[in-house]
Design an enzyme around this catalytic site. Structure first.
Site, short mmCIF file in Angstrom:
data_model
loop_
_atom_site.label_atom_id
_atom_site.label_comp_id
_atom_site.label_asym_id
_atom_site.label_seq_id
_atom_site.Cartn_x
_atom_site.Cartn_y
_atom_site.Cartn_z
N GLY A 58 0.81 -1.22 0.00
CA GLY A 58 0.00 0.00 0.00
C GLY A 58 0.84 1.26 0.00
O GLY A 58 0.52 2.25 -0.68
N THR A 59 1.93 1.25 0.75
CA THR A 59 2.76 2.46 0.85
C THR A 59 3.32 2.83 -0.51
O THR A 59 3.25 4.00 -0.94
CB THR A 59 3.90 2.23 1.86
OG1 THR A 59 3.32 1.92 3.13
CG2 THR A 59 4.79 3.45 1.98
N ASN A 131 -8.17 4.12 8.32
CA ASN A 131 -7.59 2.97 9.00
C ASN A 131 -7.66 3.04 10.52
O ASN A 131 -7.51 2.02 11.18
CB ASN A 131 -6.13 2.77 8.58
CG ASN A 131 -5.33 4.03 8.66
OD1 ASN A 131 -5.65 5.03 8.01
ND2 ASN A 131 -4.29 4.03 9.46
N GLN A 161 -7.74 -0.07 3.37
CA GLN A 161 -8.58 -0.60 4.46
C GLN A 161 -9.97 -0.99 3.96
O GLN A 161 -10.62 -1.84 4.55
CB GLN A 161 -8.74 0.44 5.58
CG GLN A 161 -7.48 0.67 6.37
CD GLN A 161 -7.18 -0.44 7.35
OE1 GLN A 161 -8.07 -1.15 7.81
NE2 GLN A 161 -5.91 -0.58 7.69
N HIS A 183 -2.06 -7.59 2.45
CA HIS A 183 -2.13 -8.12 3.82
C HIS A 183 -3.39 -7.67 4.57
O HIS A 183 -3.65 -8.13 5.67
CB HIS A 183 -0.85 -7.84 4.61
CG HIS A 183 -0.56 -6.42 4.95
ND1 HIS A 183 -0.71 -5.91 6.22
CD2 HIS A 183 -0.10 -5.39 4.20
CE1 HIS A 183 -0.32 -4.64 6.23
NE2 HIS A 183 0.05 -4.30 5.02
N THR A 220 11.76 -6.60 -10.94
CA THR A 220 11.16 -7.92 -11.15
C THR A 220 9.99 -8.10 -10.20
O THR A 220 10.10 -7.83 -9.00
CB THR A 220 12.22 -9.02 -10.89
OG1 THR A 220 13.30 -8.81 -11.80
CG2 THR A 220 11.64 -10.41 -11.06
N CYS A 309 4.16 7.77 19.89
CA CYS A 309 5.33 8.51 20.34
C CYS A 309 6.04 9.06 19.12
O CYS A 309 6.49 8.31 18.26
CB CYS A 309 6.24 7.54 21.08
SG CYS A 309 7.62 8.37 21.81
N1 PLP Z 1 -2.97 2.96 3.64
C1 PLP Z 1 -3.72 2.54 4.66
C2 PLP Z 1 -5.08 3.12 4.84
C3 PLP Z 1 -3.25 1.57 5.56
O1 PLP Z 1 -4.00 1.19 6.58
C4 PLP Z 1 -1.93 1.05 5.33
C5 PLP Z 1 -1.38 0.04 6.25
O2 PLP Z 1 -1.83 -0.16 7.35
C6 PLP Z 1 -1.20 1.50 4.25
C7 PLP Z 1 -1.74 2.45 3.42
C8 PLP Z 1 0.17 0.98 3.96
O3 PLP Z 1 0.12 -0.29 3.37
P1 PLP Z 1 1.37 -1.28 3.45
O4 PLP Z 1 1.45 -1.73 4.87
O5 PLP Z 1 1.03 -2.39 2.51
O6 PLP Z 1 2.57 -0.53 3.01
#
Ligand code: PLP
Length: 370
Positions: A58-59, A131, A161, A183, A220, A309
């Site tokens: 996701g990131t 999230n 989410q 995940h 890859t 924190c």
């Molecule tokens: N965006 C949301 C709303 C998330 O909840 C998360 C992870 O918890 C991410 C992005 C990031 O995804 P990843 O953990 O696959 O990098």
């Protein structure tokens, strides 16, 4: 993970180890596997096969959406103040604009309209579901606000989410870019996707080199991860309705009984807010949530706090702060989440452990104050 997603991953890793970019039979075999997976992801997101870009999660998908669009025109980036850091940080670091949210945790559409009109941003990112608190955005209405004020602006949605619980192909049909992460829906960590609809075709790659993913993400592909993600996604889609009914019942029982049993406990979202089936978010006044989490962990209940924190000091979460939750209450906020495999017996256990732990901490605090 769904057991079938683990099986798919092991089978792909052990039997189909060709590099999908190669030309020989083993390579073609791996490429066919990821193209089948691509079709599954495309169907789940309501896009075409060629519009799916596989990422490391996701990131990376969120970063690619925001930074990849900003790179096209050097234009302004914009997002709601409650986005995940994977969106928020690229926007903030690039000097972008944050849009306020209301008490329900979703973007304020009047503020959005005014800011989009003023800045004509390259991209606006609005998450489909939050999230932390689970609030669901009406993305169609928000996208209409954006496109009517600035037709050239690309709308991105972080559906990370939302994907396990909601029909993303319908709810995100007005978004040009959609991020998901395996995940969250029973697949493995470290694999995800960004859907790139025609409106966003100019998106620039962040990772360049081998030209994979139609020049949008060099490197890859994680074949076994992608195959496993698709297996999880298909299973999640087939089971969603049934799982949601079950999880909503568990959530309502957990939330209702905690609110009954813990004096002064408050639900963080206003009643009737549209929200995900799996999150219970409560404020427990008079509790230091960090201490509560330690007690809960001793009894095998794993939860998270509404604060964290940063730079050595406790800070309330940016989501709760943006929603206007009082600082002291935000420090007393706890998030409990359920999953596809949560059971009635686990909820019974949580209901035995949590009110007791809260009472112990409050007693301790009362004694310390004497
Ligand atoms: N965006 C949301 C709303 C998330 O909840 C998360 C992870 O918890 C991410 C992005 C990031 O995804 P990843 O953990 O696959 O990098």
């Amino acid at each position: 993970m769904f057991p079938l997603a683990i099986e798919a991953m092991v089978a792909a890793a052990s039997q189909h180890f060709g590099n999908p970019s190669g030309a020989h039979r083993l390579a073609r075999d791996a490429r066919r596997l990821i193209d089948d997976a691509r079709q599954t992801v495309a169907d789940a997101l309501g896009v075409d096969l060629g519009e799916v870009v596989f990422t490391s999660g996701g990131t990376e998908a969120d970063n690619l959406a925001v930074l990849g669009m900003a790179a096209v025109s050097g234009g302004v980036t914009m997002c709601s103040a409650v986005e995940h850091h994977a969106v928020l940080d690229p926007v903030v670091r690039g000097g972008g604009v944050l849009v306020s949210v209301g008490a329900t945790g979703v973007v304020d559409r009047s503020a959005l309209a005014a800011l989009v009109k003023e800045h004509q941003p390259a991209v606006v990112s609005l998450m489909l579901a939050n999230n932390e608190v689970g609030a669901i955005t009406d993305l169609e209405a928000a996208s209409n606000v954006v496109h009517s004020r600035s037709p050239a602006t690309v709308v991105h949605t972080d559906a990370v989410q939302a994907m396990p619980w909601l029909p993303v192909h319908e709810l995100a049909s007005t978004a040009d870019l959609i991020s998901i992460s395996a995940h969250k829906f029973g697949g493995p960590k470290g694999v995800g996707a960004l859907a790139v609809r025609r409106g966003a075709v100019s998106l620039r790659a962040r990772s360049i080199g081998g030209g994979q993913e139609r020049e949008r993400r060099g490197g890859t592909q994680n074949v076994a991860g992608i195959v496993s993600m698709a297996a999880a996604l298909a299973h999640n889609g087939a089971e969603r309705e049934h799982t949601n009914d079950r999880v909503i019942r568990l959530r309502d029982r957990l939330e209702g009984e905690l609110l009954d049993q813990i004096p002064d406990a408050l639900a963080t979202l206003p009643p009737k807010t549209l929200r995900l089936p799996n999150i219970v978010h409560l404020c427990l006044p008079g509790i230091e949530v960090e201490a509560l989490l330690v007690l809960l962990e001793q009894d095998d209940v794993y939860a998270s706090a509404g604060s964290s924190c940063s730079s050595g000091a406790m800070e309330p979460s940016h989501v709760l702060a943006a929603m206007g939750i009082d600082r002291d209450l935000a420090f007393a906020a706890v998030r409990l989440s359920l999953g596809w495999c949560s059971t009635e017996a686990e909820v019974d256990h949580a209901l035995r452990v949590i009110p007791n732990a809260v009472a112990r901490l409050r007693n301790h605090r009362a004694k310390a104050a004497v």
